[in-house]
Design an enzyme around this catalytic site. Structure first.
Site, mmCIF file in Angstrom:
data_model
loop_
_atom_site.group_PDB
_atom_site.id
_atom_site.type_symbol
_atom_site.label_atom_id
_atom_site.label_comp_id
_atom_site.label_asym_id
_atom_site.label_seq_id
_atom_site.Cartn_x
_atom_site.Cartn_y
_atom_site.Cartn_z
ATOM 1 N N LYS A 160 -26.006 89.164 13.432
ATOM 2 C CA LYS A 160 -26.064 88.588 14.763
ATOM 3 C C LYS A 160 -26.637 89.585 15.773
ATOM 4 O O LYS A 160 -27.114 89.199 16.836
ATOM 5 C CB LYS A 160 -24.637 88.197 15.209
ATOM 6 C CG LYS A 160 -23.950 87.190 14.334
ATOM 7 C CD LYS A 160 -22.523 87.008 14.836
ATOM 8 C CE LYS A 160 -21.725 86.149 13.874
ATOM 9 N NZ LYS A 160 -20.295 86.164 14.237
ATOM 10 N N GLY A 161 -26.525 90.870 15.428
ATOM 11 C CA GLY A 161 -26.743 91.940 16.406
ATOM 12 C C GLY A 161 -28.069 91.948 17.131
ATOM 13 O O GLY A 161 -28.165 92.467 18.240
ATOM 14 N N GLU A 206 -34.321 94.176 14.009
ATOM 15 C CA GLU A 206 -32.954 94.647 13.766
ATOM 16 C C GLU A 206 -32.416 95.334 15.024
ATOM 17 O O GLU A 206 -33.187 95.848 15.836
ATOM 18 C CB GLU A 206 -32.990 95.603 12.556
ATOM 19 C CG GLU A 206 -31.711 96.336 12.238
ATOM 20 C CD GLU A 206 -30.580 95.439 11.778
ATOM 21 O OE1 GLU A 206 -30.339 94.401 12.429
ATOM 22 O OE2 GLU A 206 -29.903 95.776 10.786
ATOM 23 N N ASP A 207 -31.099 95.356 15.168
ATOM 24 C CA ASP A 207 -30.513 96.016 16.341
ATOM 25 C C ASP A 207 -30.458 97.524 16.175
ATOM 26 O O ASP A 207 -30.841 98.275 17.062
ATOM 27 C CB ASP A 207 -29.114 95.441 16.657
ATOM 28 C CG ASP A 207 -28.169 95.468 15.458
ATOM 29 O OD1 ASP A 207 -28.594 95.853 14.342
ATOM 30 O OD2 ASP A 207 -26.996 95.084 15.622
ATOM 31 N N ASP A 255 -28.547 102.559 11.036
ATOM 32 C CA ASP A 255 -27.490 103.576 11.059
ATOM 33 C C ASP A 255 -27.572 104.367 9.746
ATOM 34 O O ASP A 255 -28.357 105.297 9.633
ATOM 35 C CB ASP A 255 -26.167 102.827 11.240
ATOM 36 C CG ASP A 255 -24.978 103.729 11.455
ATOM 37 O OD1 ASP A 255 -25.170 104.873 11.895
ATOM 38 O OD2 ASP A 255 -23.839 103.301 11.187
ATOM 39 N N LYS A 266 -30.050 105.810 14.501
ATOM 40 C CA LYS A 266 -29.094 106.920 14.545
ATOM 41 C C LYS A 266 -29.396 107.829 13.364
ATOM 42 O O LYS A 266 -28.727 107.761 12.325
ATOM 43 C CB LYS A 266 -27.679 106.350 14.328
ATOM 44 C CG LYS A 266 -26.825 106.202 15.547
ATOM 45 C CD LYS A 266 -25.401 105.917 15.110
ATOM 46 C CE LYS A 266 -24.841 104.688 15.733
ATOM 47 N NZ LYS A 266 -23.488 104.342 15.253
ATOM 48 N N PHE A 323 -20.860 105.365 18.531
ATOM 49 C CA PHE A 323 -20.786 103.928 18.284
ATOM 50 C C PHE A 323 -21.126 103.192 19.569
ATOM 51 O O PHE A 323 -20.479 103.393 20.601
ATOM 52 C CB PHE A 323 -19.395 103.518 17.781
ATOM 53 C CG PHE A 323 -19.386 102.129 17.230
ATOM 54 C CD1 PHE A 323 -19.814 101.878 15.942
ATOM 55 C CD2 PHE A 323 -18.999 101.052 18.030
ATOM 56 C CE1 PHE A 323 -19.849 100.585 15.444
ATOM 57 C CE2 PHE A 323 -19.034 99.751 17.534
ATOM 58 C CZ PHE A 323 -19.459 99.519 16.236
ATOM 59 N N VAL A 324 -22.160 102.368 19.492
ATOM 60 C CA VAL A 324 -22.633 101.688 20.702
ATOM 61 C C VAL A 324 -22.362 100.186 20.660
ATOM 62 O O VAL A 324 -22.250 99.585 19.579
ATOM 63 C CB VAL A 324 -24.144 101.943 20.938
ATOM 64 C CG1 VAL A 324 -24.387 103.370 21.376
ATOM 65 C CG2 VAL A 324 -24.965 101.610 19.696
ATOM 66 N N ASP A 361 -21.979 94.666 18.693
ATOM 67 C CA ASP A 361 -20.564 94.339 18.892
ATOM 68 C C ASP A 361 -19.624 95.417 18.381
ATOM 69 O O ASP A 361 -19.997 96.274 17.579
ATOM 70 C CB ASP A 361 -20.220 93.045 18.154
ATOM 71 C CG ASP A 361 -20.099 93.270 16.639
ATOM 72 O OD1 ASP A 361 -21.040 93.850 16.051
ATOM 73 O OD2 ASP A 361 -19.055 92.902 16.060
ATOM 74 N N ARG A 420 -21.087 91.744 22.794
ATOM 75 C CA ARG A 420 -22.498 91.438 22.530
ATOM 76 C C ARG A 420 -23.229 90.991 23.794
ATOM 77 O O ARG A 420 -24.437 91.110 23.893
ATOM 78 C CB ARG A 420 -22.622 90.312 21.493
ATOM 79 C CG ARG A 420 -22.159 90.668 20.102
ATOM 80 C CD ARG A 420 -22.601 89.582 19.121
ATOM 81 N NE ARG A 420 -21.866 89.633 17.862
ATOM 82 C CZ ARG A 420 -22.177 90.433 16.837
ATOM 83 N NH1 ARG A 420 -23.199 91.253 16.925
ATOM 84 N NH2 ARG A 420 -21.470 90.405 15.732
HETATM 85 P P1 IMP Z 1 -26.490 100.488 8.308
HETATM 86 O O1 IMP Z 1 -26.549 99.693 7.059
HETATM 87 O O2 IMP Z 1 -25.441 101.572 8.221
HETATM 88 O O3 IMP Z 1 -27.821 101.031 8.741
HETATM 89 O O4 IMP Z 1 -25.901 99.557 9.435
HETATM 90 C C1 IMP Z 1 -26.617 98.665 10.121
HETATM 91 C C2 IMP Z 1 -25.717 97.670 10.818
HETATM 92 O O5 IMP Z 1 -24.450 98.238 11.178
HETATM 93 C C3 IMP Z 1 -26.343 97.249 12.110
HETATM 94 O O6 IMP Z 1 -27.157 96.123 11.928
HETATM 95 C C4 IMP Z 1 -25.144 96.957 12.986
HETATM 96 O O7 IMP Z 1 -24.737 95.619 12.821
HETATM 97 C C5 IMP Z 1 -24.050 97.858 12.472
HETATM 98 N N1 IMP Z 1 -23.917 99.073 13.294
HETATM 99 C C6 IMP Z 1 -24.270 100.329 12.977
HETATM 100 N N2 IMP Z 1 -24.016 101.180 13.964
HETATM 101 C C7 IMP Z 1 -23.496 100.442 14.970
HETATM 102 C C8 IMP Z 1 -23.045 100.752 16.306
HETATM 103 O O8 IMP Z 1 -23.073 101.896 16.799
HETATM 104 N N3 IMP Z 1 -22.581 99.700 17.028
HETATM 105 C C9 IMP Z 1 -22.533 98.429 16.548
HETATM 106 N N4 IMP Z 1 -22.942 98.090 15.324
HETATM 107 C C10 IMP Z 1 -23.429 99.091 14.529
#
Ligand code: IMP
Length: 176
Positions: free
Chosen positions: A42-43, A97-98, A101, A129, A150-151, A157, A163
């Site tokens: 959803k992000g 993508e939002d 991470d 990040k 964490f944002v 969210d 959101r």
């Molecule tokens: P990854 O697989 O660790 O890269 O995570 C990606 C997903 O984790 C993103 O699409 C977000 O939904 C969530 N996410 C990662 N970091 C944050 C944050 O700081 N705030 C909110 N959601 C996050």
């Protein structure tokens, strides 16, 4: 929620200016072609809504639902909760993508979409990040690189909330 404060990390104005630049870059790179935009729910819903308005080309939008997170910790498990409604074969796909991470979610999605034989796959992410990267992911259109915090807001969210904030902020529990 009464004990939480939110520090603004990226203002509405900063985000709007950068998103416009990203839209222009996509428009330039895909000139003469059609963009198949894939916002990851959803992000990315707010980022995607703003970004596609700055893509001055024929554009389709098809949503994909992924779940990879519980609370503030990455579970490392990625699940497609809502798949695309159309085929991407032969299309120029731009994933929206939002945040990248650990990179695990996008690694999974990029591999998954490539098996569907698109003409090309590019990735637009509002945030990155790098301090938390577990796998390398190339981001073709990046909004902002941020520290390991964490944002929330502008689509992002914490346990389903925040959101709707028009800016990106850092949640400080108990005003810490
Ligand atoms: P990854 O697989 O660790 O890269 O995570 C990606 C997903 O984790 C993103 O699409 C977000 O939904 C969530 N996410 C990662 N970091 C944050 C944050 O700081 N705030 C909110 N959601 C996050």
């Amino acid at each position: 929620m009464a004990n939480e404060t939110i520090d603004v990390l990226l203002s509405e104005e900063q985000i709007a200016a950068r998103v416009k630049e990203l839209g222009r870059a996509i428009t330039e790179d895909f000139k003469g072609r059609e963009v198949f935009a894939v916002p990851v729910l959803k992000g990315s819903f707010m980022f995607a809504a703003d970004l596609v308005r700055h893509i001055d080309l024929p554009t389709q939008v098809d949503f994909l639902g992924l779940r990879s997170y519980v609370g503030t910790k990455s579970s490392g498990v990625v699940q497609i909760t809502n798949d695309l409604s159309a085929s991407v074969e032969g299309k120029d796909v731009v994933i929206i993508e939002d945040i990248v991470d650990t990179g695990l979610t996008m690694k999974y999605l990029l591999e998954n979409l490539r098996t569907r034989r698109p003409r090309s796959v590019k990735l637009a992410s509002l945030l990155h990040k790098p301090a938390r990267a577990k796998v390398p992911v190339e981001i073709d259109y990046l909004g902002f690189t941020i520290e390991d915090v964490f944002v929330i807001g502008y689509g992002l969210d914490f346990d389903g909330r925040y959101r709707n904030l028009p800016y990106v902020g850092v949640l400080r529990p108990n005003g810490s």
